[in-house]
Design an enzyme around this catalytic site. Structure first.
Site, PDB file in Angstrom:
ATOM      1  CG  PHE A 127      -1.813   1.067   1.492  1.00 31.35           C
ATOM      2  CD1 PHE A 127      -3.070   1.068   0.884  1.00 31.35           C
ATOM      3  CD2 PHE A 127      -1.513   2.105   2.371  1.00 31.35           C
ATOM      4  CE1 PHE A 127      -3.991   2.084   1.142  1.00 31.35           C
ATOM      5  CE2 PHE A 127      -2.429   3.124   2.635  1.00 31.35           C
ATOM      6  CZ  PHE A 127      -3.669   3.111   2.017  1.00 31.35           C
ATOM      7  CG  LEU A 129      -1.279   7.389   1.782  1.00 31.79           C
ATOM      8  CD1 LEU A 129      -2.101   8.009   0.647  1.00 31.79           C
ATOM      9  CD2 LEU A 129      -2.194   7.138   2.997  1.00 31.79           C
ATOM     10  CD  GLU A 131       3.983  11.323  -2.343  1.00 32.87           C
ATOM     11  OE1 GLU A 131       4.408  12.499  -2.319  1.00 32.87           O
ATOM     12  OE2 GLU A 131       3.189  10.888  -3.198  1.00 32.87           O
ATOM     13  CD1 TRP A 160       9.745   5.109   6.409  1.00 33.92           C
ATOM     14  CD2 TRP A 160       8.305   6.721   5.787  1.00 33.92           C
ATOM     15  NE1 TRP A 160      10.334   6.336   6.635  1.00 33.92           N
ATOM     16  CE2 TRP A 160       9.480   7.329   6.268  1.00 33.92           C
ATOM     17  CE3 TRP A 160       7.262   7.532   5.341  1.00 33.92           C
ATOM     18  CZ2 TRP A 160       9.637   8.697   6.310  1.00 33.92           C
ATOM     19  CZ3 TRP A 160       7.415   8.906   5.390  1.00 33.92           C
ATOM     20  CH2 TRP A 160       8.583   9.465   5.861  1.00 33.92           C
ATOM     21  CG  ASP A 244     -11.483   4.523   8.836  1.00 38.41           C
ATOM     22  OD1 ASP A 244     -10.645   5.218   9.428  1.00 38.41           O
ATOM     23  OD2 ASP A 244     -12.516   4.990   8.305  1.00 38.41           O
ATOM     24  N   GLY A 343      14.190  -8.145  34.437  1.00 37.97           N
ATOM     25  CA  GLY A 343      15.438  -7.547  34.925  1.00 37.97           C
ATOM     26  C   GLY A 343      16.513  -7.580  33.847  1.00 37.97           C
ATOM     27  CD  GLU A 367      -1.831  -0.176   8.465  1.00 38.22           C
ATOM     28  OE1 GLU A 367      -3.062  -0.143   8.612  1.00 38.22           O
ATOM     29  OE2 GLU A 367      -1.202  -1.178   8.072  1.00 38.22           O
ATOM     30  CD  GLU A 371       1.858  11.253  18.727  1.00 38.73           C
ATOM     31  OE1 GLU A 371       2.169  10.593  17.718  1.00 38.73           O
ATOM     32  OE2 GLU A 371       2.160  10.915  19.889  1.00 38.73           O
TER      33      GLU A 371
HETATM   34  N1  CAA Z   1     -12.965   7.533   5.347  1.00 36.24           N
HETATM   35  C1  CAA Z   1     -13.339   8.116   4.169  1.00 36.24           C
HETATM   36  N2  CAA Z   1     -13.235   9.453   3.948  1.00 36.24           N
HETATM   37  C2  CAA Z   1     -12.747  10.210   4.945  1.00 36.24           C
HETATM   38  C3  CAA Z   1     -12.343   9.679   6.179  1.00 36.24           C
HETATM   39  C4  CAA Z   1     -12.459   8.272   6.368  1.00 36.24           C
HETATM   40  N3  CAA Z   1     -12.110   7.703   7.512  1.00 36.24           N
HETATM   41  N4  CAA Z   1     -11.889  10.668   6.967  1.00 36.24           N
HETATM   42  C5  CAA Z   1     -12.018  11.802   6.255  1.00 36.24           C
HETATM   43  N5  CAA Z   1     -12.530  11.529   5.036  1.00 36.24           N
HETATM   44  C6  CAA Z   1     -12.848  12.467   3.956  1.00 36.24           C
HETATM   45  C7  CAA Z   1     -13.533  13.722   4.515  1.00 36.24           C
HETATM   46  O1  CAA Z   1     -14.925  13.537   4.571  1.00 36.24           O
HETATM   47  C8  CAA Z   1     -13.134  14.784   3.524  1.00 36.24           C
HETATM   48  O2  CAA Z   1     -13.962  14.726   2.387  1.00 36.24           O
HETATM   49  P1  CAA Z   1     -14.635  16.079   1.758  1.00 36.24           P
HETATM   50  O3  CAA Z   1     -13.511  16.999   1.431  1.00 36.24           O
HETATM   51  O4  CAA Z   1     -15.385  15.580   0.569  1.00 36.24           O
HETATM   52  O5  CAA Z   1     -15.523  16.631   2.836  1.00 36.24           O
HETATM   53  C9  CAA Z   1     -11.751  14.354   3.085  1.00 36.24           C
HETATM   54  O6  CAA Z   1     -11.618  12.956   3.406  1.00 36.24           O
HETATM   55  C10 CAA Z   1     -10.637  15.115   3.780  1.00 36.24           C
HETATM   56  O7  CAA Z   1     -10.863  15.000   5.180  1.00 36.24           O
HETATM   57  P2  CAA Z   1      -9.998  15.820   6.213  1.00 36.24           P
HETATM   58  O8  CAA Z   1     -10.026  17.280   5.849  1.00 36.24           O
HETATM   59  O9  CAA Z   1     -10.423  15.422   7.580  1.00 36.24           O
HETATM   60  O10 CAA Z   1      -8.543  15.247   5.907  1.00 36.24           O
HETATM   61  P3  CAA Z   1      -7.122  15.728   6.398  1.00 36.24           P
HETATM   62  O11 CAA Z   1      -6.271  16.016   5.240  1.00 36.24           O
HETATM   63  O12 CAA Z   1      -7.271  16.806   7.433  1.00 36.24           O
HETATM   64  O13 CAA Z   1      -6.514  14.389   7.065  1.00 36.24           O
HETATM   65  C11 CAA Z   1      -6.090  12.805   8.777  1.00 36.24           C
HETATM   66  C12 CAA Z   1      -7.103  13.735   8.112  1.00 36.24           C
HETATM   67  C13 CAA Z   1      -6.866  12.030   9.812  1.00 36.24           C
HETATM   68  C14 CAA Z   1      -4.972  13.557   9.458  1.00 36.24           C
HETATM   69  C15 CAA Z   1      -5.519  11.843   7.701  1.00 36.24           C
HETATM   70  O14 CAA Z   1      -4.679  12.538   6.837  1.00 36.24           O
HETATM   71  C16 CAA Z   1      -4.735  10.679   8.276  1.00 36.24           C
HETATM   72  O15 CAA Z   1      -5.315   9.674   8.675  1.00 36.24           O
HETATM   73  N6  CAA Z   1      -3.377  10.801   8.291  1.00 36.24           N
HETATM   74  C17 CAA Z   1      -2.522   9.654   8.651  1.00 36.24           C
HETATM   75  C18 CAA Z   1      -2.135   8.898   7.416  1.00 36.24           C
HETATM   76  C19 CAA Z   1      -1.651   7.516   7.733  1.00 36.24           C
HETATM   77  O16 CAA Z   1      -2.251   6.797   8.527  1.00 36.24           O
HETATM   78  N7  CAA Z   1      -0.583   7.112   7.065  1.00 36.24           N
HETATM   79  C20 CAA Z   1      -0.071   5.798   7.189  1.00 36.24           C
HETATM   80  C21 CAA Z   1       0.221   5.267   5.812  1.00 36.24           C
HETATM   81  S1  CAA Z   1       0.115   3.545   5.564  1.00 36.24           S
HETATM   82  C22 CAA Z   1       1.469   2.886   6.312  1.00 36.24           C
HETATM   83  O17 CAA Z   1       1.658   3.081   7.474  1.00 36.24           O
HETATM   84  C23 CAA Z   1       2.448   2.099   5.520  1.00 36.24           C
HETATM   85  C24 CAA Z   1       2.415   0.683   5.661  1.00 36.24           C
HETATM   86  O18 CAA Z   1       2.859   0.028   4.739  1.00 36.24           O
HETATM   87  C25 CAA Z   1       1.953  -0.050   6.893  1.00 36.24           C
END
Ligand code: CAA
Length: 386
Positions: A127, A129, A131, A160, A244, A343, A367, A371
């Protein structure tokens, strides 16, 4: 262990858990130390997990999956993680972050072509996502696609990426129009054998060393039209929706790490003698064990509750974030206390708690960091006021 649980009291799930636990303890646990020391990717084990239906657990049977629910997935993953956290994250990424979005957003043609072999464990996915400049804030990602005849051309880099070295297919997020912000992002299924697709770097990590974490580089990679997952511009929502589900997987991984640390601590405390008796007779140690067990059960209940919401088509964004937050912080705390119980022995590589400690840390980071989970939970709590 299931007796009295309000959510789950199901014979089939108990049997599944027993079977997966028996397999994990017999086939995986004895090899985990060596995997950790050598960074050996457990190819044969992943093949076996595929044959057992554990690489596409929630995928419909007609598309090669086991057709099970998320609670079963959480239980199985905990058992695998209890034996080897690296094997567990390989399984979690394939199930949650790759099969998950293909099941939810793929066409039947995409499911036949990509999902089926992934769910059967014949192919592996990653996956992509994050960068270099966009980890917690993926909305501003820079990877870009341009439309060309028959598909798209992909350019940019990712960081990552779990399973990045071994993956056959990558779910890649890239923007078609940077001016549209998150609404310009699209999701693609990319064949990792495509020309211009490069594994640029492998990370040398603190824990989960037997899973690969790669930087990827895309140099004008051609993606045929069938690679577009969902609609153009839907990619950001696909990513967050997928995460999620992924957070339930990482919560389960954290539970498994914590379970292993607790179990090792109980065994050690019963055998290790100081002041003329096993240290398990000391109240200080009993308090550690009690707190470790309580935090583990609390986090497990939150994780199964989130999984149960997903299975019943209820909203689970907040529940998944709570599960991941609670389970990852419990795992880190429990692994820390487990070393304390051991220990000086616990600080050596001879004892599994040293590995548990190193493996637990990543669950608070990938993921979505702890925070980010708090931001998600607070946003949902405050939205409920409206
Ligand atoms: N499901 C679907 N849509 C969602 C959602 C969800 N859970 N949460 C928000 N949205 C939608 C919103 O409704 C919004 O849509 P509209 O513009 O149409 O209203 C849009 O997404 C943007 O929402 P936000 O303004 O809330 O988004 P944001 O840019 O402020 O980001 C955040 C919110 C929670 C910080 C999010 O960016 C986030 O979860 N960041 C962390 C990313 C992450 O977990 N990265 C890990 C990568 S994977 C990994 O770890 C690698 C691996 O290989 C294991």
């Amino acid at each position: 262990m299931l007796n009295g649980w309000p959510i789950i009291n199901d014979e089939a799930k108990t049997m599944l858990m027993d079977q997966v636990r028996a397999f994990a303890q017999k086939e995986i646990a004895p090899k985990a130390k060596e995997f950790d020391e050598t960074g050996h990717f457990p190819t044969d084990l992943i093949k076996q997990l595929g044959e057992m239906g554990l690489m596409g657990m929630m995928v419909e049977e007609k598309f090669g999956g086991a057709g099970m629910d998320t609670v079963s997935y959480a239980m199985a993953l905990e058992e695998i993680a209890s034996a080897c956290a690296s094997t567990a994250v390989i399984m979690s990424v394939n199930n949650s972050l790759v099969c998950g979005p293909l099941s939810a957003f793929g066409s039947d043609e995409q499911k036949e072509k990509f999902l089926k072999p992934l769910a059967q464990g014949k192919k592996l996915g990653c996956f992509a996502l994050s960068e270099p400049g966009h980890g917690s804030d993926p909305a501003g990602l820079k990877c870009s696609v341009t439309k060309v005849e028959g598909g798209y051309r992909l350019n940019g880099s990712k960081n990552w990426i779990t399973n990045g070295k071994e993956a056959d297919f990558a779910i890649v997020f890239a923007t078609l129009d940077k001016n549209l912000g998150h609404k310009g992002i699209c999701a693609f299924v990319v064949d990792t054998k495509a020309a211009g697709y490069q594994v640029a770097k492998l990370e040398d990590k603190l824990g989960i060393t037997a899973s690969s974490t790669a930087a990827l580089f895309f140099d004008d990679v051609f993606i045929p039209q069938i690679g577009l997952l969902g609609k153009e511009g839907q990619g950001f929502k696909i990513a967050l929706h997928t995460l999620d589900g992924g957070r339930i997987g990482i919560a389960s991984q954290a539970l498994g790490i914590a379970k292993c640390a607790l179990s090792a601590s109980k065994n050690f405390a019963s055998e290790r003698e100081q002041f003329g008796a096993p240290i398990s007779k000391l109240q200080a140690i009993q308090f550690f064990i009690a707190d470790m067990a309580t935090r583990l059960q609390g986090a497990r209940l939150l994780t199964w509750a989130a999984a149960n919401c997903k299975d019943n088509d209820l909203k689970y964004t907040k529940e998944a974030a709570m599960a991941k937050l609670a389970a990852s912080e419990a795992a880190m705390w429990i692994a820390t206390k487990a070393i304390q119980v051991h220990g000086g022995y616990g600080y050596t590589k001879e004892y599994v708690v040293e590995r548990n400690f190193r493996d637990a840390k990543i669950t608070e980071i990938y993921e979505g960091t702890s925070e980010i989970q708090r931001l998600v939970i607070a946003a949902q709590e405050l939205a409920e006021l409206k």
